[in-house]
Design a protein around this motif. Structure first.
Motif, PDB file in Angstrom:
ATOM      1  N   VAL A   1       0.838  -1.187   0.000  1.00 23.43           N
ATOM      2  CA  VAL A   1       0.000   0.000   0.000  1.00 23.43           C
ATOM      3  C   VAL A   1       0.876   1.241   0.000  1.00 23.43           C
ATOM      4  N   ALA A   2       0.284   2.306  -0.449  1.00 19.48           N
ATOM      5  CA  ALA A   2       0.917   3.611  -0.352  1.00 19.48           C
ATOM      6  C   ALA A   2       0.099   4.417   0.645  1.00 19.48           C
ATOM      7  N   GLU A   3       0.780   4.973   1.606  1.00 17.42           N
ATOM      8  CA  GLU A   3       0.082   5.747   2.621  1.00 17.42           C
ATOM      9  C   GLU A   3       0.294   7.221   2.348  1.00 17.42           C
ATOM     10  N   PHE A   4      -0.790   7.905   2.099  1.00 10.83           N
ATOM     11  CA  PHE A   4      -0.708   9.332   1.809  1.00 10.83           C
ATOM     12  C   PHE A   4      -0.971  10.113   3.078  1.00 10.83           C
ATOM     13  N   ASP A   5      -0.058  10.973   3.420  1.00 11.70           N
ATOM     14  CA  ASP A   5      -0.307  11.822   4.565  1.00 11.70           C
ATOM     15  C   ASP A   5      -0.293  13.260   4.094  1.00 11.70           C
ATOM     16  N   LEU A   6      -1.433  13.748   3.773  1.00 13.23           N
ATOM     17  CA  LEU A   6      -1.524  15.146   3.326  1.00 13.23           C
ATOM     18  C   LEU A   6      -2.751  15.723   4.011  1.00 13.23           C
ATOM     19  N   VAL A   7      -2.765  15.543   5.334  1.00  9.48           N
ATOM     20  CA  VAL A   7      -3.932  15.981   6.075  1.00  9.48           C
ATOM     21  C   VAL A   7      -3.823  17.473   6.324  1.00  9.48           C
ATOM     22  N   MET A   8      -4.815  18.204   5.884  1.00  8.70           N
ATOM     23  CA  MET A   8      -4.799  19.665   6.027  1.00  8.70           C
ATOM     24  C   MET A   8      -5.787  20.080   7.103  1.00  8.70           C
ATOM     25  N   GLN A   9      -5.371  20.963   7.954  1.00  9.66           N
ATOM     26  CA  GLN A   9      -6.237  21.311   9.068  1.00  9.66           C
ATOM     27  C   GLN A   9      -7.522  21.995   8.621  1.00  9.66           C
ATOM     28  N   THR A  10      -7.432  22.749   7.537  1.00 13.39           N
ATOM     29  CA  THR A  10      -8.666  23.422   7.124  1.00 13.39           C
ATOM     30  C   THR A  10      -9.696  22.424   6.617  1.00 13.39           C
ATOM     31  N   THR A  11      -9.242  21.334   6.048  1.00 14.09           N
ATOM     32  CA  THR A  11     -10.209  20.329   5.613  1.00 14.09           C
ATOM     33  C   THR A  11     -10.830  19.659   6.824  1.00 14.09           C
ATOM     34  N   LYS A  12      -9.982  19.348   7.804  1.00 15.15           N
ATOM     35  CA  LYS A  12     -10.494  18.698   9.009  1.00 15.15           C
ATOM     36  C   LYS A  12     -11.489  19.564   9.741  1.00 15.15           C
ATOM     37  N   SER A  13     -11.215  20.862   9.784  1.00 16.10           N
ATOM     38  CA  SER A  13     -12.101  21.707  10.582  1.00 16.10           C
ATOM     39  C   SER A  13     -13.204  22.332   9.750  1.00 16.10           C
ATOM     40  N   GLY A  14     -13.197  22.057   8.484  1.00 19.22           N
ATOM     41  CA  GLY A  14     -14.311  22.537   7.668  1.00 19.22           C
ATOM     42  C   GLY A  14     -14.287  24.014   7.358  1.00 19.22           C
ATOM     43  N   THR A  15     -13.131  24.653   7.465  1.00 20.06           N
ATOM     44  CA  THR A  15     -13.068  26.075   7.114  1.00 20.06           C
ATOM     45  C   THR A  15     -12.521  26.158   5.695  1.00 20.06           C
ATOM     46  N   HIS A  16     -13.317  26.685   4.792  1.00 18.13           N
ATOM     47  CA  HIS A  16     -12.926  26.614   3.390  1.00 18.13           C
ATOM     48  C   HIS A  16     -12.625  27.933   2.742  1.00 18.13           C
ATOM     49  N   ASP A  17     -12.446  28.984   3.521  1.00 22.01           N
ATOM     50  CA  ASP A  17     -11.952  30.209   2.918  1.00 22.01           C
ATOM     51  C   ASP A  17     -11.122  30.942   3.950  1.00 22.01           C
ATOM     52  N   SER A  18     -10.405  31.963   3.490  1.00 20.71           N
ATOM     53  CA  SER A  18      -9.421  32.609   4.353  1.00 20.71           C
ATOM     54  C   SER A  18     -10.029  33.185   5.615  1.00 20.71           C
ATOM     55  N   GLU A  19     -11.171  33.835   5.451  1.00 19.27           N
ATOM     56  CA  GLU A  19     -11.696  34.540   6.615  1.00 19.27           C
ATOM     57  C   GLU A  19     -12.038  33.564   7.744  1.00 19.27           C
ATOM     58  N   SER A  20     -12.731  32.483   7.379  1.00 14.27           N
ATOM     59  CA  SER A  20     -13.110  31.544   8.443  1.00 14.27           C
ATOM     60  C   SER A  20     -11.908  30.809   8.990  1.00 14.27           C
ATOM     61  N   CYS A  21     -10.972  30.474   8.124  1.00 10.83           N
ATOM     62  CA  CYS A  21      -9.849  29.699   8.654  1.00 10.83           C
ATOM     63  C   CYS A  21      -8.934  30.548   9.518  1.00 10.83           C
ATOM     64  N   LEU A  22      -8.828  31.828   9.201  1.00  6.52           N
ATOM     65  CA  LEU A  22      -8.008  32.688  10.061  1.00  6.52           C
ATOM     66  C   LEU A  22      -8.666  32.848  11.419  1.00  6.52           C
ATOM     67  N   LYS A  23      -9.994  32.918  11.394  1.00  5.34           N
ATOM     68  CA  LYS A  23     -10.695  33.065  12.663  1.00  5.34           C
ATOM     69  C   LYS A  23     -10.525  31.825  13.517  1.00  5.34           C
ATOM     70  N   GLU A  24     -10.598  30.664  12.887  1.00  3.91           N
ATOM     71  CA  GLU A  24     -10.448  29.414  13.624  1.00  3.91           C
ATOM     72  C   GLU A  24      -9.011  29.122  13.966  1.00  3.91           C
ATOM     73  N   GLY A  25      -8.098  29.802  13.304  1.00  3.85           N
ATOM     74  CA  GLY A  25      -6.699  29.514  13.551  1.00  3.85           C
ATOM     75  C   GLY A  25      -6.207  28.243  12.886  1.00  3.85           C
ATOM     76  N   THR A  26      -6.854  27.875  11.805  1.00  2.00           N
ATOM     77  CA  THR A  26      -6.424  26.659  11.115  1.00  2.00           C
ATOM     78  C   THR A  26      -5.550  26.955   9.913  1.00  2.00           C
ATOM     79  N   CYS A  27      -5.239  28.228   9.706  1.00  2.06           N
ATOM     80  CA  CYS A  27      -4.369  28.552   8.583  1.00  2.06           C
ATOM     81  C   CYS A  27      -3.552  29.776   8.950  1.00  2.06           C
ATOM     82  N   LEU A  28      -2.599  30.092   8.130  1.00  4.85           N
ATOM     83  CA  LEU A  28      -1.790  31.274   8.363  1.00  4.85           C
ATOM     84  C   LEU A  28      -1.649  32.048   7.068  1.00  4.85           C
ATOM     85  N   PRO A  29      -1.557  33.379   7.161  1.00  2.00           N
ATOM     86  CA  PRO A  29      -1.465  34.150   5.914  1.00  2.00           C
ATOM     87  C   PRO A  29      -0.079  34.030   5.291  1.00  2.00           C
ATOM     88  N   LEU A  30      -0.060  34.144   3.982  1.00  2.00           N
ATOM     89  CA  LEU A  30       1.208  34.119   3.276  1.00  2.00           C
ATOM     90  C   LEU A  30       1.929  35.437   3.478  1.00  2.00           C
TER      91      LEU A  30
END
Lengths: 255, 713
Positions: B239-268
């Motif tokens: 098997v091939a094990e893919f580890d590309l788990v992104m926090q925004t996917t896990k927490s369901g925040t799908h745009d910058s504003e919500s993910c910044l509020k939740e702290g699941t992403c960081l600005p470039l």
């Protein structure tokens, strides 16, 4: 879910020891002590051996004879240690301390035949300690990756997973060690040369048989052969125990 | 890179470790936090039951077949700590790599596949990039290679092999749009195709992991696939094990504003991202009223795969040109007598919404300490060096794209011509860009122009109507895509042009100009340092100034790891930024009168900087005006509790800002290993239990027997 497999491998290697411990050893505290001290002694022997061999390891060689030398020297050392173990046991006995201990330990008025089976139980516990030390050192210590997701096959023994082979071999050796000690103690006590020689020889041969695993596909032959020796030890021990018990009985009834 | 969360994995291994960290060569592995695709490459797709749309452009597919299991290549292992009866000791022919410990064993079991991941990036309106669909790593059987486009719909992961380079390079590949960052253009014709090869695939969102395999990774995977053929066991599978788990996917925040509020992403961006330096150093105490000529380049690129974006032609060729020009000019005497002030500016974050240039302009308006010494009203001219790495038929032709028509621009064009003439080379040509172009190409100058439409500026590029770079913003824009002689030529042109512009006309005699020469070996050295992994950032030039953290330069802008108001921590500044700062500071510096004192302790006076502060005790204190400028979106600010907030739009400049952020992630990786059937595992457990119980029974029987024997008395 290979925690299941990991537990399975551990049980294969140490399950019978566990059964023996639970059913025989754990009933009598003295036997537990015997098992522990025996385990400790054999672990120390392994540490000493690895200290001595440290300079030569890792053996970066494809030839088989350096491993043979390794095995021969190590087994010789361990058999020497077994003799020492016996001497210590005798010393304790001679000093009379064993009588006191055995009084506390026998739950009936001591009769010669209980005394005999008690001695055999002590020998069995000693052997069990030896076997457990072997299994822990050579199998359990390698088993942590088996609890993970992946499994492992080795080129030269690709029929079975590596962990399974390791567990099977450990089981064979546990059997050999456990019952060898009974045979050996009996041999030293009786002065029976046959038994005294039987144990080191079987140990050495079993050790050398594992070298067959070095060959490609060798484990198909090596492991059954190892189990043959384990069975041999078991049967010899059984025969010997039967003989001794019937001797004692006939002596009893005869007197 | 943020390490603010840990992936939830259902792995219950006791002692099983994630081994895909700490491998020095590949950049994505030596940072815990943390990245040759073309239509002709083979890709490996792993299908799944539910259908998914597939992005176009991928032509070869592989299908899954009930592949025979695979057995990993094993190595010698002899447990050398075990002195006596080695119970199992196997030797492979030739390879005497021995396993000496349990971690070695684990390493043999789990084969890490070298690769560059594609990560999840978000903006105000949505997300792009790739991610594991769920919360955990997932495994799929590695399939055989075959062509079966029927499976194209059922994709769960894509592994892109590094094929033969020549095959890829023929056609060109660019995953960005045909007019990159068109929303920032100061003109209306946003349908113009500056980058006709652009496919725009980078701008889509994929719910499965995509990895670009390196050469070694490709070989590993091919071994896996070929072992498939030889294997007959039905209870194991590779098997091939893919580890590309992104926090925004896990927490369901799908745009910058919500993910910044939740702290699941960081600005470039970077707090100390862009660098500017003045030649000669500005004397802040004196009244400076010299007009300023800004020379601009950018240092960041982008690519589908975050860790493989050298950006050789766009924009690093321009950066190297700028650095070589500064070096050439620094050897002149009489720089203080120039009638104009030369300021060199290197931006970062330009590929993601012109973060560097827009933030710089904002800081200028705010008169903040980052830009102390530059008066925005004094900026007379902006000269930008864009992609200058291409040579066509042996002739190095550069095009000057002019923003607006003015006398100053004409003056610059004349200066360019004069510079070119002074170079006395047949192979260098300079011309004005075609007037049928709608305006300036995508460049930092667009930000200047949008801010103030009366800015005069030119962009020097190696193309006229469309990009000459066939691999714009792709992982294939590497060292082989640029020509060092073109960069040397551009640097010479720029250096002499700047001299002509900065001095009075009378002084720009041919003899003065001929003293300005670009060091070609410096250019070669910079190419090796900034566009290669070997020597990469361990090259001597870089090591003279900083202690690099990685070897492979990744010219991706990265995320803002700290708040702008905090005391800057040097650990968060990228290697390339620090190198450029030190380089520019060194070249534009004037030594202090007294002997160079130990840095950075004794270097606190006004106008003094410490070069090489990181090298223990070897820092040199000089007088130089070289500063860092933050580079992040003008629509972001940090509130009191340390959370990033997107501010309301308050100026026309911020309207188009997409506010790019990158999702947090824990570890990214790909590994292959063999697994056993659950049925086999259960069988083993059963076997163990059986053995235990049988032994117990046997003991009970023997005991009863012995007691019986003893009782027959």
């Amino acid at each position: 879910m290979t925690v299941i497999a990991g537990i399975g491998y551990a049980l294969i290697a140490l399950g019978p020891s566990l059964s023996l411990f639970v059913s025989v050893v754990s009933q009598k505290p003295f036997l537990i002590l015997t098992v522990l001290s025996s385990t400790l002694l054999w672990l120390i022997s392994l540490i000493v051996l690895s200290g001595v061999w440290r300079a030569f390891l890792p053996l970066k060689t494809t030839a088989w004879w350096p491993y043979a030398i390794l095995i021969i020297t190590s087994i010789a050392f361990q058999e020497g240690l077994r003799l020492l173990f016996w001497k210590v046991y005798k010393y304790v006995e001679i000093m009379g301390r064993l009588e006191d201990i055995l009084d506390a330990f026998a739950d009936k008025v001591s009769k010669p035949r209980l005394f005999l089976t008690d001695k055999m139980q002590i020998a069995l516990a000693g052997g069990l300690g030896h076997g457990v030390a072997h299994a822990v050192f050579f199998c359990l210590s390698l088993l942590t990756p088996a609890f993970g997701r992946a499994t492992f096959f080795v080129d030269r023994c690709s029929q079975l997973p590596f962990f399974l082979v390791s567990a099977l071999i450990a089981l064979a050796f546990v059997t050999i060690h456990t019952f060898s000690m009974v045979i050996a103690f009996n041999g030293y006590a009786e002065g029976n040369k046959m038994d005294q020689i039987f144990v080191p020889v079987v140990h050495m041969v079993a050790g050398m048989v594992t070298l067959i695993n070095l060959a490609s596909g060798g484990c198909v032959i090596g492991i059954p052969l190892l189990y043959f020796f384990a069975m041999l030890t078991l049967m010899h021990c059984g025969k010997m125990v039967w003989r001794r018990l019937t001797e004692t009985r006939s002596r009893q009834s005869g007197s | 890179m943020p390490v603010t969360y840990h992936s939830l994995t259902l792995q219950m291994a006791i002692g099983s470790q994630t081994l895909f960290l700490n491998q020095s060569v590949n950049p994505f592995r030596n940072v815990k936090r943390r990245g040759e695709s073309s239509r002709d490459e083979n890709t490996l797709l792993v299908p799944r039951a539910t259908a998914r749309p597939l992005w176009s452009g991928v032509s070869d597919f592989l299908s899954i077949s009930p592949s025979p299991p695979w057995i990993p290549t094993s190595s010698t292992f002899c447990f050398s700590l075990l002195p006596s009866f080695i119970s199992l000791s196997m030797v492979t022919e030739g390879d005497t790599r021995s396993l000496e410990s349990v971690p070695d064993l684990e390493k043999s079991m789990y084969k890490i596949v070298d690769g560059y991941p594609c990560v999840r990036l978000l903006n105000l309106s949505g997300e792009i990039g790739c991610s594991n669909p769920g919360r955990e790593k997932f495994l799929y059987k590695v399939p055989k290679l075959s062509d079966d486009s029927k499976f194209a719909k059922n994709v769960v992961g894509v592994l892109i092999e590094s094929g033969s380079e020549s095959q890829m390079k023929l056609k060109g590949f660019s995953p960005v749009e045909k007019f990159p960052q068109a929303e920032f253009a100061p003109y209306r014709s946003i349908n113009y195709e500056w980058n006709p090869i652009g496919s725009g695939i980078m701008w889509k969102s994929y719910n499965f992991p995509i990895f670009l395999l390196s050469q070694s990774g490709t070989m590993t995977l091919q071994e896996v696939a070929s072992k498939n053929e030889n294997n007959k066991k039905s209870y194991t599978a590779d098997v091939a094990e893919f580890d590309l788990v992104m926090q925004t996917t896990k927490s369901g925040t799908h745009d910058s504003e919500s993910c910044l509020k939740e702290g699941t992403c960081l600005p470039l961006g970077g707090y100390r991202g862009s660098v500017w330096s003045s030649l000669p150093p500005i004397n802040v105490s004196s009244d400076q009223s010299k007009p300023v000529i800004l020379t601009v380049a950018s240092m960041d690129s982008a690519s589908f795969f975050r860790d493989k974006s050298f950006g050789a032609d766009s924009p690093i060729s321009g950066l190297i040109s700028l650095m070589a020009a500064v070096d050439a000019l620094s050897h002149l005497d009489g720089l203080n007598d120039l009638s104009k002030q030369l300021v060199f500016l290197v931006f970062t974050g330009e590929a993601w919404g012109y973060l560097g240039s827009r933030r710089f302009l904002l800081e200028l308006d705010l008169h903040s300490e980052f830009v102390k010494g530059i008066d925005s009203t004094l900026i007379e001219m902006v000269v930008e060096i864009g992609s200058v790495g291409k040579v066509f038929n042996g002739v190095k032709t550069f095009f000057a794209h002019v923003a607006g028509v003015s006398s100053v621009s004409n003056e610059t064009l004349n200066a360019l011509q004069q510079a070119k003439d002074s170079l006395k080379s047949e192979n260098i040509m300079i011309s004005t860009a075609n007037s049928s172009n709608p305006g300036i190409p995508p460049s930092s100058l667009m930000s200047f122009f949008r801010k103030n439409s009366s800015t005069s500026g030119i962009v020097l590029e190696d193309f006229d109507a469309t990009f000459a770079n066939q691999f714009y913003h792709s992982h294939l824009d590497d060292l082989s895509n640029v020509n060092s002689s073109a960069i040397v030529a551009a640097a010479s042109l720029v250096a002499r042009t700047l001299y002509i512009l900065a001095s009075d006309d009378k002084d720009s005699s041919t003899s003065a100009l001929s003293a300005i020469n670009v060091n070609a070996s410096l250019v070669e050295a910079l190419l090796g340092c900034l566009l290669n992994c070997d020597p990469g950032l361990s090259c001597e030039l870089v090591k003279n100034y900083i202690t690099p953290r990685t070897n492979c330069p990744s010219n991706y802008v990265g995320v803002l790891l700290e708040e702008p108001s905090a005391t800057p921590y040097p650990g968060y500044v990228s290697d390339v930024s620090r190198f450029i700062w030190n380089f520019l500071a060194d070249r534009t510096s004037i030594s202090k009168e007294n002997a160079a004192s130990a840095c950075p302790k004794d270097c606190r006076n006004e106008g003094e900087v410490c070069i090489g502060a990181e090298l223990d005790g070897k820092g040199v204190c000089v007088i130089s005006t070289t500063r860092y400028v933050p580079a992040y979106s003008t629509r972001l600010m940090v509130d009191k509790s340390g959370i990033w907030k997107v501010m309301a739009v308050n100026s026309s400049d911020s309207m188009e800002d997409p506010v790019w952020t990158e999702s947090n992630w824990d570890a990214l990786g790909l590994r292959v290993y063999t697994v056993q059937n659950a049925a086999y595992d259960r069988l083993v457990l059963l076997g163990g239990l059986a053995v235990t119980l049988l032994a117990y029974l046997a003991i009970l029987v023997s005991r009863a027997f012995i007691i019986k024997v003893l009782k027959q008395d």
